[in-house]
Each structure stands twice: as structure tokens, then as C-alpha cells.
Scaffold this active site. Sequence first.
Site, PDB file in Angstrom:
ATOM      1  N   SER A  13       0.845  -1.230  -0.024  1.00  0.00           N
ATOM      2  CA  SER A  13       0.033  -0.083  -0.012  1.00  0.00           C
ATOM      3  C   SER A  13       0.751   1.282  -0.139  1.00  0.00           C
ATOM      4  O   SER A  13       0.220   2.315  -0.160  1.00  0.00           O
ATOM      5  CB  SER A  13      -0.831  -0.133   1.245  1.00  0.00           C
ATOM      6  OG  SER A  13      -0.210   0.105   2.293  1.00  0.00           O
ATOM      7  N   TYR A 142      18.511   1.646  10.617  1.00  0.00           N
ATOM      8  CA  TYR A 142      17.761   1.359   9.196  1.00  0.00           C
ATOM      9  C   TYR A 142      18.860   0.772   7.976  1.00  0.00           C
ATOM     10  O   TYR A 142      18.444  -0.173   7.573  1.00  0.00           O
ATOM     11  CB  TYR A 142      16.882   2.566   8.590  1.00  0.00           C
ATOM     12  CG  TYR A 142      16.167   2.421   7.478  1.00  0.00           C
ATOM     13  CD1 TYR A 142      14.873   1.889   7.521  1.00  0.00           C
ATOM     14  CD2 TYR A 142      16.846   2.752   6.402  1.00  0.00           C
ATOM     15  CE1 TYR A 142      14.258   1.605   6.254  1.00  0.00           C
ATOM     16  CE2 TYR A 142      16.079   2.783   5.008  1.00  0.00           C
ATOM     17  CZ  TYR A 142      14.638   1.939   5.143  1.00  0.00           C
ATOM     18  OH  TYR A 142      13.967   1.873   3.685  1.00  0.00           O
ATOM     19  N   THR A 170      17.123   4.883  -6.326  1.00  0.00           N
ATOM     20  CA  THR A 170      17.603   6.443  -5.910  1.00  0.00           C
ATOM     21  C   THR A 170      16.128   6.668  -5.334  1.00  0.00           C
ATOM     22  O   THR A 170      15.257   6.321  -4.698  1.00  0.00           O
ATOM     23  CB  THR A 170      18.238   7.293  -6.896  1.00  0.00           C
ATOM     24  OG1 THR A 170      17.330   7.071  -8.162  1.00  0.00           O
ATOM     25  CG2 THR A 170      19.709   6.513  -7.423  1.00  0.00           C
ATOM     26  N   LYS A 193       4.589  22.098  -0.137  1.00  0.00           N
ATOM     27  CA  LYS A 193       4.624  23.639   0.069  1.00  0.00           C
ATOM     28  C   LYS A 193       3.948  24.475  -0.859  1.00  0.00           C
ATOM     29  O   LYS A 193       3.467  25.529  -0.511  1.00  0.00           O
ATOM     30  CB  LYS A 193       6.261  23.814   0.310  1.00  0.00           C
ATOM     31  CG  LYS A 193       6.956  23.433   1.620  1.00  0.00           C
ATOM     32  CD  LYS A 193       8.138  23.867   1.482  1.00  0.00           C
ATOM     33  CE  LYS A 193       9.133  23.582   2.950  1.00  0.00           C
ATOM     34  NZ  LYS A 193      10.491  24.207   3.000  1.00  0.00           N
ATOM     35  N   ARG A 214      20.039  15.792  -7.228  1.00  0.00           N
ATOM     36  CA  ARG A 214      19.391  14.588  -7.068  1.00  0.00           C
ATOM     37  C   ARG A 214      19.189  13.652  -8.299  1.00  0.00           C
ATOM     38  O   ARG A 214      18.543  14.179  -9.276  1.00  0.00           O
ATOM     39  CB  ARG A 214      18.454  14.625  -6.088  1.00  0.00           C
ATOM     40  CG  ARG A 214      18.760  15.066  -4.605  1.00  0.00           C
ATOM     41  CD  ARG A 214      19.569  14.201  -4.076  1.00  0.00           C
ATOM     42  NE  ARG A 214      19.965  14.839  -2.600  1.00  0.00           N
ATOM     43  CZ  ARG A 214      20.965  15.439  -2.384  1.00  0.00           C
ATOM     44  NH1 ARG A 214      21.846  15.851  -3.417  1.00  0.00           N
ATOM     45  NH2 ARG A 214      21.131  15.961  -1.097  1.00  0.00           N
TER      46      ARG A 214
END
Length: 322
Positions: A13, A142, A170, A193, A214
Site C-alpha cells: 500500500s 535502518y 534512488t 509547500k 539528485r
Amino acid sequence: MAEKKVVLVTGGSGLVGNGLKLALARDSTLERDDEKWIFVSSKDADLMDKDATVKLFEKHKPTHVIHLAAMVGGLFRNLKYNLDFLRCNTIINDNVLHTCQEKKVKKVVSCLSTCIFPNKTTYPIDETMVHNGPPHDSNFGYSYAKRMIDVYNRAYKAQYDCNFTAVIPTNVYGPFDNFNLEDGHVLPGLIRKVYYAKKDNTDFTVWGTGSPLRQFIYSVDLGALIIWVLRDYPEVDPIILSVGEEDEISIKDAAEMVVDAMEFKGNVVYDTTKSDGQYKKTASNAKLRKYRPDFQFTPPQQAIKETVKWFEENMKTDTVRL
């Protein structure tokens, strides 16, 4: 007549699970009559409970598993609960992979993260560098739990000849993302935002200069690639699923694409008192391109528009995680 495959997707989900669903729904070439797909979530079974995990497998009798389930969180939760992230994810992974071995599942694809790579490394990072040093202190719990999936895969291969492997995407984004500003990632944070800046007629403020780079991958593209890995990728070694190094985009470019997608006409402000964070975390997709040289990634402008459209349509429902 060939045996029907039953593909069980844990964590079905979430963002990546829904990316799989969207990929299957949108691309008819991915559909196969000999496959049955079952998407499960924490509501279906507590994967930290071995008995519950076994019962889930006995109910659905999967022949193949895509393992996405994990305890996840943003920077602040990771900093506060590193032990919880380590223990919970290790228990989940042990239960799922051990049950897959016990029930003779034919192939398992687990999902890792680029955060597992060493904090001090050279770029671009590639699949051979996962265990070359400690991960960043902020999310070591993690990261180590996720790294151990690769160790498990190799151990199950060595002892039982299991066909277990893993993918390393990524920066994933798309519909059903987490738009919480504390726990979410860059693109969903920008979308949220801009939405409120437009709604409240205020400035849209981006933290930092916007210069960091990125590699973003659309969840639908990731879903299509994971399906390929499940069906055709032959290695136990993990594989990075990402756009190329040449397709890195800046946070500023990403912000401008969100502004364009939302038709925001207000002021865009860059708060340079806030840290930019790491300038780049470039990953190599050379291994992916060796296998899939012709795979076409969705252009980011189109993918961001689709994500924004989904966000705006579902903003007032319980579907959007805020």
C-alpha cells in the site's frame, strides 16, 4: 499448461507498491495471464510476528515475492529511534525471507535504499560498494538492517540455492508518496509547500540554495523495472535502479517543475540560512543499462505533473499522507 505464478507484494500500500500497481495498469505489455498479483499491507499481517507471516503465506501460497515492507521514517525519527529501526526491520526481513525459504518461494526481490551506502565514499556509487564502510550516523539502524538483506540473500543462495535478490532505487517519488514535511522526502515536500503557498497566497520557500543535485525516479518507472527484475534479472547481487548520472537535476530545477505543474504565480524564496545538505549522491546505473539499454524513463516534467495532479485530486481524502 504452465503453472500460474502468484506474486505476493509486502508493503503493497506504500509508494513503491502503488508504483507497481500503476505500472501494471498503465502498460498492457507488462500484463501476463499466468500471473496473479496480491498486494498486502500491515493490515493483513504483522510481519514482525513469525506465526502471522507464515499464516499470510499459507493463505496466499505465493510462488514469487516482492518484499517492500519496512519500518520507515524521516531524518528526525531515524535520529531518535535508530535501535527501533534496526530491530524492527531485521525481524521483518528475517521472518519474510525465512518463510520464503521454508515455503519454497521461487524468487524474492527485496527493496533496499541508497542510504545503505558508506557515508565516506567516492562517486558515483555502484553495487560493489554497499559494504565498504559504515553508513551515515543519522540512520545507521535502518541502513544496517537493509544491508543485511544483501547478506541474507547471499547466505540463502549459498546454503539453500534460493533465488533471492534486491534492488536499490534512488530518490523515489510519485502518487501515494508521504507528503509529511518531517518524514517525507524532497519532492513531496516541495509539492506540499507549493500547494499551501498557492492556497494561502503566501511565498513558496525552498530551504537552502537549491543547488544540490539528485537522481529522482518516478514510482511508475520503478514499478516497471522491479517487474523486470522479478521476471528476468539473474543475479543474487543487488542492482541500482536509477536514471543516469547525466539526468541528475537540482533541487531548484525540481522546485521550478512543481511551480509550473501547480501553476503557482507567487514569489519563490530560497532560504539560504538553511543547510543545503549533501551536494550530490550520484549513483551509477551502468549495470541497469547493461541489461536494459533501451528502457525509457518518464521525463521528470511529465512525472511531476502526474504526481501533482494525483496530490491535488486526493488532497482532501485519507489517501494522502500529510
